[in-house]
Design a protein around this motif. Structure first.
Motif, short mmCIF file in Angstrom:
data_model
loop_
_atom_site.label_atom_id
_atom_site.label_comp_id
_atom_site.label_asym_id
_atom_site.label_seq_id
_atom_site.Cartn_x
_atom_site.Cartn_y
_atom_site.Cartn_z
N THR A 171 0.80 -1.22 0.00
CA THR A 171 0.00 0.00 0.00
C THR A 171 0.84 1.27 0.00
O THR A 171 0.37 2.34 -0.39
CB THR A 171 -0.96 0.01 1.20
OG1 THR A 171 -0.22 -0.19 2.41
CG2 THR A 171 -2.00 -1.09 1.06
N ASP A 172 2.09 1.18 0.44
CA ASP A 172 2.99 2.34 0.41
C ASP A 172 3.43 2.66 -1.01
O ASP A 172 3.39 3.80 -1.47
CB ASP A 172 4.24 2.08 1.26
CG ASP A 172 4.00 2.37 2.74
OD1 ASP A 172 2.95 2.95 3.06
OD2 ASP A 172 4.86 2.01 3.55
N LYS A 173 3.85 1.61 -1.73
CA LYS A 173 4.44 1.80 -3.07
C LYS A 173 3.43 1.61 -4.19
O LYS A 173 3.77 1.82 -5.36
CB LYS A 173 5.61 0.83 -3.24
CG LYS A 173 6.73 1.03 -2.23
CD LYS A 173 7.82 -0.03 -2.38
CE LYS A 173 8.91 0.17 -1.34
NZ LYS A 173 9.95 -0.90 -1.44
N LYS A 174 2.21 1.19 -3.86
CA LYS A 174 1.17 0.92 -4.84
C LYS A 174 1.63 -0.13 -5.86
O LYS A 174 1.38 -0.02 -7.06
CB LYS A 174 0.75 2.20 -5.57
CG LYS A 174 0.23 3.30 -4.66
CD LYS A 174 -0.18 4.53 -5.47
CE LYS A 174 -0.55 5.68 -4.57
NZ LYS A 174 -0.90 6.90 -5.35
N ILE A 175 2.30 -1.15 -5.35
CA ILE A 175 2.82 -2.21 -6.20
C ILE A 175 2.15 -3.53 -5.84
O ILE A 175 2.08 -3.91 -4.66
CB ILE A 175 4.35 -2.34 -6.04
CG1 ILE A 175 5.04 -1.08 -6.59
CG2 ILE A 175 4.86 -3.59 -6.75
CD1 ILE A 175 6.53 -1.07 -6.36
N VAL A 270 -11.56 -1.11 6.35
CA VAL A 270 -10.16 -0.76 6.58
C VAL A 270 -9.96 -0.52 8.08
O VAL A 270 -10.58 0.35 8.66
CB VAL A 270 -9.76 0.49 5.79
CG1 VAL A 270 -8.30 0.84 6.04
CG2 VAL A 270 -10.00 0.29 4.30
N THR A 271 -9.13 -1.34 8.69
CA THR A 271 -8.74 -1.15 10.09
C THR A 271 -7.22 -1.29 10.18
O THR A 271 -6.56 -1.76 9.25
CB THR A 271 -9.38 -2.21 11.01
OG1 THR A 271 -8.85 -3.51 10.67
CG2 THR A 271 -10.89 -2.22 10.87
N GLN A 272 -6.67 -0.89 11.34
CA GLN A 272 -5.24 -1.08 11.53
C GLN A 272 -4.87 -2.55 11.44
O GLN A 272 -3.83 -2.91 10.88
CB GLN A 272 -4.83 -0.51 12.90
CG GLN A 272 -4.99 1.00 13.00
CD GLN A 272 -4.52 1.54 14.33
OE1 GLN A 272 -3.43 1.24 14.79
NE2 GLN A 272 -5.36 2.35 14.96
N ALA A 273 -5.73 -3.41 11.97
CA ALA A 273 -5.43 -4.84 11.96
C ALA A 273 -5.51 -5.42 10.55
O ALA A 273 -4.62 -6.17 10.12
CB ALA A 273 -6.39 -5.57 12.89
N TYR A 361 -9.63 3.19 -0.29
CA TYR A 361 -8.89 2.45 0.74
C TYR A 361 -7.94 3.40 1.47
O TYR A 361 -7.89 3.43 2.71
CB TYR A 361 -8.12 1.29 0.12
CG TYR A 361 -7.26 0.54 1.12
CD1 TYR A 361 -7.75 -0.59 1.76
CD2 TYR A 361 -5.97 0.99 1.44
CE1 TYR A 361 -6.97 -1.27 2.69
CE2 TYR A 361 -5.20 0.32 2.37
CZ TYR A 361 -5.70 -0.80 2.99
OH TYR A 361 -4.94 -1.45 3.93
N GLN A 362 -7.17 4.17 0.70
CA GLN A 362 -6.20 5.09 1.29
C GLN A 362 -6.89 6.15 2.15
O GLN A 362 -6.41 6.50 3.23
CB GLN A 362 -5.38 5.76 0.19
CG GLN A 362 -4.37 4.85 -0.48
CD GLN A 362 -3.54 5.60 -1.50
OE1 GLN A 362 -4.09 6.20 -2.43
NE2 GLN A 362 -2.24 5.57 -1.34
N LYS A 363 -8.02 6.66 1.67
CA LYS A 363 -8.75 7.67 2.42
C LYS A 363 -9.22 7.12 3.76
O LYS A 363 -9.05 7.75 4.80
CB LYS A 363 -9.95 8.16 1.61
CG LYS A 363 -10.77 9.23 2.32
CD LYS A 363 -11.96 9.68 1.47
CE LYS A 363 -12.78 10.73 2.21
NZ LYS A 363 -13.96 11.15 1.42
N PHE A 371 -6.70 11.96 9.65
CA PHE A 371 -6.25 12.75 8.51
C PHE A 371 -7.25 12.62 7.35
O PHE A 371 -7.92 11.61 7.22
CB PHE A 371 -4.86 12.30 8.07
CG PHE A 371 -3.81 12.52 9.12
CD1 PHE A 371 -3.31 13.79 9.38
CD2 PHE A 371 -3.31 11.45 9.86
CE1 PHE A 371 -2.35 14.00 10.36
CE2 PHE A 371 -2.35 11.65 10.84
CZ PHE A 371 -1.87 12.92 11.10
N GLY A 372 -7.30 13.67 6.51
CA GLY A 372 -8.15 13.64 5.33
C GLY A 372 -9.62 13.90 5.60
O GLY A 372 -10.46 13.56 4.78
#
Length: 390
Positions: A171-175, A270-273, A361-363, A371-372
């Protein structure tokens, strides 16, 4: 201080107090817009109340039923210029809003697995509420120290029986890449069940019952997930799934003891877990696109409102053949799953944002940490040290 998101792997290590407060208020406003709920519990204990489904459960019972609530959580206050955890800010905002409405909102911060916190919770119920009508158990933790043996157990995210290879999303690199995970050994399976199964749920209910702080007919709810076949090897058929099966079976154990107990099977959110589980972020990104197109998408607050407005029936819930409350019914509709299945083999790093709702997902991920959110000035100085009433 000006607070910006700092993401490391699948965790954001900063959180925004004004953003978290805005997110909590959005959920409160959603409940208010739907309207008050009839009947229902009036004194609620939520174990794991500061984020996700636990927080939304507390909001729905307080602002839907008008319930007094006691929340148990393990969150970090601000210190040395470092922001508090999102759960701390969420709880501070909830507490202020509930008290402004004339509701009791007590908070206990500490290790919910420990006997000390159970004892403190019992004392607080006696003093402030007398008894509770409903216990919601919504803990998510990577480790647990058994209060009897003192041994600490750690959970793992692994398949059972054989290795598992599948697409996964960085999810960081969108790969999107292929990832292979080796199977868990028997000790890892047992340890994961110790952490995420139903043992602690039973300990809580036994302690509350023995202390006489459960009202006659008091019920209890816990939350689980099943998901689609594509995630089963790492989730439902994996170590987490073994723990969730134990949790679900625990409901029957508690009911036999005289505590009506149910497990609600919730939809993917979407949760931290969930962000830490291979395959799941990619599946969720595709799922969100399909469910939004079909007008079926729900977040935590929509799920919890539907649970209490339509499924729970004031302690006489609608269940499946395994006595589970199915809030994943919309996610698991054949037309939804078939659409996701059709997209799965076609998704690549290059077309990810085109054919999925990775933006959504990112939002949702950023909003977990405040944030956001619309209407929040993220360039403004904010006070990181936010007090929380006990």
């Amino acid at each position: 201080m000006v607070i910006k998101p700092k993401i490391r792997g699948f965790v954001c290590i900063t959180s925004h107090p004004a953003g978290c407060a805005a997110h909590v208020q959005e959920e409160i406003d959603y409940v208010a817009k739907q309207g008050a709920l009839e009947g229902g519990p009036k004194r609620v204990l939520v174990v794991g109340s500061s984020t996700g489904y636990g927080l939304s459960s507390r909001i729905v019972t307080a602002f839907g039923f008008g319930a007094d609530t006691l929340g148990v959580f393990f969150e970090r206050p601000s210190s040395n210029g470092r922001p508090a955890s999102a759960g701390w800010y969420n709880t501070a905002a909830f507490t202020a809003a509930a008290e402004a409405k004339g509701l009791y909102a007590g908070n206990i911060n500490g290790d919910a697995f420990s006997q000390e916190i159970k004892d403190k919770t019992i004392a607080t119920i006696r003093e402030k509420l007398g008894q509770v009508d409903l216990v919601i158990y919504s803990l998510a933790s990577p480790r647990r120290t058994d209060p009897v043996s003192g041994e600490t157990y750690k959970s793992v995210l692994k398949p059972v029986g054989s290795s598992f290879a599948a697409k996964t999303l960085d999810t960081d690199k969108k790969i999107i890449s292929e990832q292979t995970i080796e199977p868990a050994n028997e000790q890892e399976i047992a340890d994961t069940v110790k952490v995420m199964g139903g043992e602690d749920w039973v300990m809580w209910m036994d302690a509350l019952s023995e202390a006489g702080v459960l009202a006659e007919g008091a019920a209890t709810l816990a939350y689980s997930y099943i998901g689609p076949e594509v995630t089963h090897p790492i989730y439902r058929s994996g170590t987490i799934g073994k723990a969730k099966e134990h949790l679900e079976n625990t409901a029957a154990t508690l009911t036999a003891k005289g505590h009506p107990a149910w497990v609600a099977i919730n939809k993917a959110v979407v949760t931290q877990a969930s962000s830490a589980i291979p395959v799941v972020p990619l599946y969720v990104s595709l799922l969100f696109k399909i469910m939004k197109e079909k007008g079926l998408h729900e977040g935590c607050i929509e799920q919890m409102y539907r649970l209490f407005a339509e499924k729970y029936n004031n302690g006489q819930p609608e269940t499946d053949e395994a006595k589970r409350i199915r809030l994943d019914d919309w996610e698991m509709k054949p037309e939804v799953q078939e659409a996701v299945k059709a997209l799965w083999p076609t998704v690549t790093s290059e077309n990810l944002e085109e054919i999925s709702d990775f933006a959504g997902y990112q939002k949702d991920f950023l909003q977990l940490f405040g944030f956001g959110l619309d209407g929040v000035d993220y360039e403004a100085d904010v006070e990181a040290d936010v007090p929380m009433d006990a």
